[in-house]
Design a protein around this motif. Structure first.
Motif, PDB file in Angstrom:
ATOM      1  N   MET A   1      38.010  31.178  23.241  1.00 20.23           N
ATOM      2  CA  MET A   1      36.620  31.220  22.809  1.00 20.23           C
ATOM      3  C   MET A   1      35.698  30.632  23.878  1.00 20.23           C
ATOM      4  O   MET A   1      34.637  31.173  24.145  1.00 20.23           O
ATOM      5  N   PHE A   2      36.119  29.515  24.485  1.00 14.94           N
ATOM      6  CA  PHE A   2      35.289  28.863  25.493  1.00 14.94           C
ATOM      7  C   PHE A   2      35.058  29.768  26.697  1.00 14.94           C
ATOM      8  O   PHE A   2      33.975  29.768  27.279  1.00 14.94           O
ATOM      9  N   LYS A   3      36.062  30.548  27.060  1.00 12.74           N
ATOM     10  CA  LYS A   3      35.925  31.420  28.218  1.00 12.74           C
ATOM     11  C   LYS A   3      34.901  32.522  27.967  1.00 12.74           C
ATOM     12  O   LYS A   3      34.119  32.863  28.851  1.00 12.74           O
ATOM     13  N   ILE A  54      35.961  34.899  34.233  1.00 11.71           N
ATOM     14  CA  ILE A  54      36.808  36.075  34.416  1.00 11.71           C
ATOM     15  C   ILE A  54      38.158  35.674  34.992  1.00 11.71           C
ATOM     16  O   ILE A  54      39.201  36.171  34.556  1.00 11.71           O
ATOM     17  N   SER A  55      38.160  34.766  35.962  1.00 13.53           N
ATOM     18  CA  SER A  55      39.434  34.349  36.543  1.00 13.53           C
ATOM     19  C   SER A  55      40.294  33.615  35.516  1.00 13.53           C
ATOM     20  O   SER A  55      41.526  33.790  35.493  1.00 13.53           O
ATOM     21  N   GLN A  56      39.692  32.831  34.626  1.00 15.89           N
ATOM     22  CA  GLN A  56      40.473  32.160  33.602  1.00 15.89           C
ATOM     23  C   GLN A  56      40.956  33.132  32.547  1.00 15.89           C
ATOM     24  O   GLN A  56      42.065  32.980  32.013  1.00 15.89           O
ATOM     25  N   ASN A  60      44.942  33.693  31.727  1.00 12.05           N
ATOM     26  CA  ASN A  60      45.536  33.600  30.380  1.00 12.05           C
ATOM     27  C   ASN A  60      46.198  34.913  29.979  1.00 12.05           C
ATOM     28  O   ASN A  60      47.152  34.928  29.228  1.00 12.05           O
ATOM     29  N   LYS A  61      45.659  36.018  30.452  1.00 10.49           N
ATOM     30  CA  LYS A  61      46.238  37.324  30.122  1.00 10.49           C
ATOM     31  C   LYS A  61      47.595  37.483  30.776  1.00 10.49           C
ATOM     32  O   LYS A  61      48.507  38.091  30.198  1.00 10.49           O
ATOM     33  N   ASP A  62      47.764  36.935  31.984  1.00 12.92           N
ATOM     34  CA  ASP A  62      49.028  37.026  32.701  1.00 12.92           C
ATOM     35  C   ASP A  62      50.104  36.150  32.090  1.00 12.92           C
ATOM     36  O   ASP A  62      51.281  36.427  32.233  1.00 12.92           O
ATOM     37  N   GLU A  63      49.704  35.099  31.407  1.00 12.27           N
ATOM     38  CA  GLU A  63      50.712  34.162  30.858  1.00 12.27           C
ATOM     39  C   GLU A  63      51.347  34.670  29.603  1.00 12.27           C
ATOM     40  O   GLU A  63      51.117  35.373  28.833  1.00 12.27           O
TER      41      GLU A  63
END
Length: 63
Positions: A1-3, A54-56, A60-63
């Motif tokens: 949510m914060f992102k 966007i980088s965060q 998170n999507k990669d993890e």
């Protein structure tokens, strides 16, 4: 949510920077020598926040 909130906030900073540059107004009327650098800083900070969000999100999507 914060992102996602950080992403939206970045867009608002960019819009605010453009408004300051065009209307030379930020709570009070500004001289052009103050309005242009302040607007540029706001736009750059907005771009930084969007890039960081966007980088965060990608991280998170990669993890």
């Amino acid at each position: 949510m914060f992102k996602w909130l950080s992403l939206i906030t970045g867009f608002f900073y960019i819009v605010l920077g453009i408004v300051v540059i065009i209307y030379k107004f930020f709570v009070v009327t500004l001289e052009p020598t103050i309005a242009y650098p302040l607007g540029a800083v706001l736009v750059l900070y907005g771009i930084f926040r969007i890039f960081r969000a966007i980088s965060q999100l990608k991280k998170n999507k990669d993890e």
